[in-house]
Design an enzyme around this catalytic site. Sequence first.
Site, mmCIF file in Angstrom:
data_model
loop_
_atom_site.group_PDB
_atom_site.id
_atom_site.type_symbol
_atom_site.label_atom_id
_atom_site.label_comp_id
_atom_site.label_asym_id
_atom_site.label_seq_id
_atom_site.Cartn_x
_atom_site.Cartn_y
_atom_site.Cartn_z
ATOM 1 N N TYR A 13 -17.627 -40.862 -4.024
ATOM 2 C CA TYR A 13 -17.984 -40.716 -2.460
ATOM 3 C C TYR A 13 -17.568 -39.394 -1.803
ATOM 4 C CZ TYR A 13 -18.778 -45.870 -2.637
ATOM 5 O OH TYR A 13 -19.298 -46.984 -3.113
ATOM 6 N N LYS A 38 -17.272 -36.476 -15.105
ATOM 7 C CA LYS A 38 -16.989 -36.884 -16.207
ATOM 8 C C LYS A 38 -18.261 -37.577 -16.901
ATOM 9 C CE LYS A 38 -13.892 -40.448 -18.460
ATOM 10 N NZ LYS A 38 -12.795 -41.426 -17.910
ATOM 11 N N GLU A 171 -12.399 -59.361 -2.968
ATOM 12 C CA GLU A 171 -13.726 -59.039 -3.056
ATOM 13 C C GLU A 171 -14.157 -59.335 -4.711
ATOM 14 O OE1 GLU A 171 -15.169 -55.223 -1.925
ATOM 15 O OE2 GLU A 171 -15.676 -56.129 -0.114
ATOM 16 N N ASP A 301 -9.454 -40.136 -2.443
ATOM 17 C CA ASP A 301 -8.022 -41.007 -2.751
ATOM 18 C C ASP A 301 -7.122 -40.022 -3.044
ATOM 19 O OD1 ASP A 301 -10.022 -43.111 -2.502
ATOM 20 O OD2 ASP A 301 -10.196 -43.595 -4.574
#
Lengths: 405, 405
Positions: A13, A38, A171, A301
């Site tokens: 993202y 990758k 989830e 992240d």
Amino acid sequence: MKRPKIVVLGAGYGGLTTVAKLQKKLGVNDAHITLVNKNDYHYESTWLHEAAAGTLHHDRSRVKISDLINSAKVNFVQDTVTAIKPDEKKVELQDGEVLEYDYLVVALGFEAATFGIPGLLENALTIGSINKARQIREHIDYQFAMYNNEAEPKEERLNIVVGGGGFTGIEFVGELANRIPELCKEYDIDRSKVRVIVVEAMDTIMPGFDPELIEYAMNSLEARGVEFKLGAFLKEVRVDGITVEQNGEKEDIPTMTTVWAAGVRANHLVEESTLEDNRGKVEVTPELRAPTHEDVFVVGDCALVWNKEIDRPYPPTAQIAMQEAEVCAHNLIALVKGGELEPFEFINRGTVCSLGDKDAMGSIFGGKKIFGWTASFMKKVIDNRALFKIGGVGLVLKKGKFNIF
Amino acid sequence: MKRPKIVVLGAGYGGLTTVAKLQKKLGVNDAHITLVNKNDYHYESTWLHEAAAGTLHHDRSRVKISDLINSAKVNFVQDTVTAIKPDEKKVELQDGEVLEYDYLVVALGFEAATFGIPGLLENALTIGSINKARQIREHIDYQFAMYNNEAEPKEERLNIVVGGGGFTGIEFVGELANRIPELCKEYDIDRSKVRVIVVEAMDTIMPGFDPELIEYAMNSLEARGVEFKLGAFLKEVRVDGITVEQNGEKEDIPTMTTVWAAGVRANHLVEESTLEDNRGKVEVTPELRAPTHEDVFVVGDCALVWNKEIDRPYPPTAQIAMQEAEVCAHNLIALVKGGELEPFEFINRGTVCSLGDKDAMGSIFGGKKIFGWTASFMKKVIDNRALFKIGGVGLVLKKGKFNIF
């Protein structure tokens, strides 16, 4: 006049939103943009729990990078980053190539954190990539397929343990609760023999969420046969079972399937570089730069941004990654073409947690609570919005979620 | 007036065809008919290779027994037979029930024969039931799913060995050759990395078939990437490999998937009863009775019928089982209602071997060779004919194969 080299690491993202904005605002002569990833595809990591549960085909949650980038402006390199050398302004790749940069964007995402729990690394599955997600789907299918083929049916084949009652865990369990009746039909297995057990160390699932939302989620999942073990610590993971400790008592649960959804950490390359300065992440400046290297931006992240209101870091989400990417791209453009750098500020557009195809819960618009169909609809709107940011209307039409009824 | 008790063991081609004819010709007051079967469904065992390869859903190849029998005339018992006691005119079932009979039909089908090859029983998969077939499908899927998840990709996950180049082996490989490109796409694997290896002890596949047909089959399969090792003996099967001996030389082939399709034997209960008299089977009288017990009929894979033309037993096929069942039912009706018993005579309507969805080869009408689309079409006609025999037009419409183009 020298064209500055911008290298973006990672097409999640954060990385992809950065590139999408850069290629829109910068001309071919403004900068030399390289994207390293990758795989030759981007995947919606927030959709992987569906691929892992087998409720959405993984191809629905990935898209070729070549379909997203303007190859006249962006050079795509499919390779794995092996080292970041900020002092040398270099990035090393697995095939031996070394990329030099003037500006670097580190958007390498997360890895599973195992907290040293014995056997976890070897015996638990994690929902971390397309490969892992379809492995989990097949692993669960395989246990069901085996069940009726053994003289002594093994309950451990039908027990599924999910470590972690946070966002990803819940989830995933929501999808699983919908998938299991289908699997039972497929393999002639009585539904009542199947157990789905969430093991959460905190006293609640979804810590930080409104208690009313949490209760809604637990009711929805328990009604579909999910069990919760709260305040329970995973002590060991074996091939055919786990040990869990709750209220000071240890219990062994036989299971061939432990899915670990309880902890993430930043990509280990950040810690191995000289950029890291806080819990494996880079606590970025307001402009999203590494404090030690102002030519390095960090988003998603791998970046740590402080939420001053509650004096804790913001949790890593797709929402914050994409907002950071917008600011990162703006600042890169300002550096290349001249202009003001802007500071990052997180705007909480709300959070919706899916509980399966037709159910969800969450809060939007600064705290308004939503449940059920409304929330499920909003969740799909959010998913489609993420696609729009990365690939425009075309991508929404191709991969968007329109199964709202 | 006492109603004779007819007990039919097994709801495969032989048992079910027998019951279908009995319930048509006998009135409720003529006889008390009981059908015993392990599962509550009948499956088309000649279609299982498709379910095992994943090219046809297993539900397409099975049908509820309750949909096939007239419950006013036939009493269905879902249980596993544990012993046949012909001297006591009794049959013992797993749940402890004991059935008494006046006439017994043994139609218990086949099991895999392993010829004492070390490791075969433990480590090879066999295409013997719905449960086994879907296990094979999931096993292969799982190997493909795992392949990209390991730091060192293991070639044994992508090597599939099929033991036996007879009918079942070749039909399975034909489906597999069509399935593998789909699996490669699903799991992002290069097709050239996948090997399918047929190991056959004879110098040819499909022994007894016309050489022109055999060549056709080999060409069709080799063109789709299948390798043949002929005159090759399987010496050992391990979890992660096999040893094969060819021309006096031993070779190890790494593989996680060995499918054994080389040998079948009659259900072991026949050998454990006093009925058996030839290679684990019952060499039946012309009326299809056990020579030692004239109230016991044996049909299908448990019966041995001599082909006098070539002085060898007929191979066990669905075709012969269904023809035997017709005669068996006729003779039972004659015994119950009075009439002439008739001897069994096999009428060879031809044999067609499928090579995947769109290809086949075989001979029909006393030797006419057919290939490709014609043969594939005929194969589907044959499959539908078997459905018709068992369940009439309704079953053909429900489960029949109409994908002829």
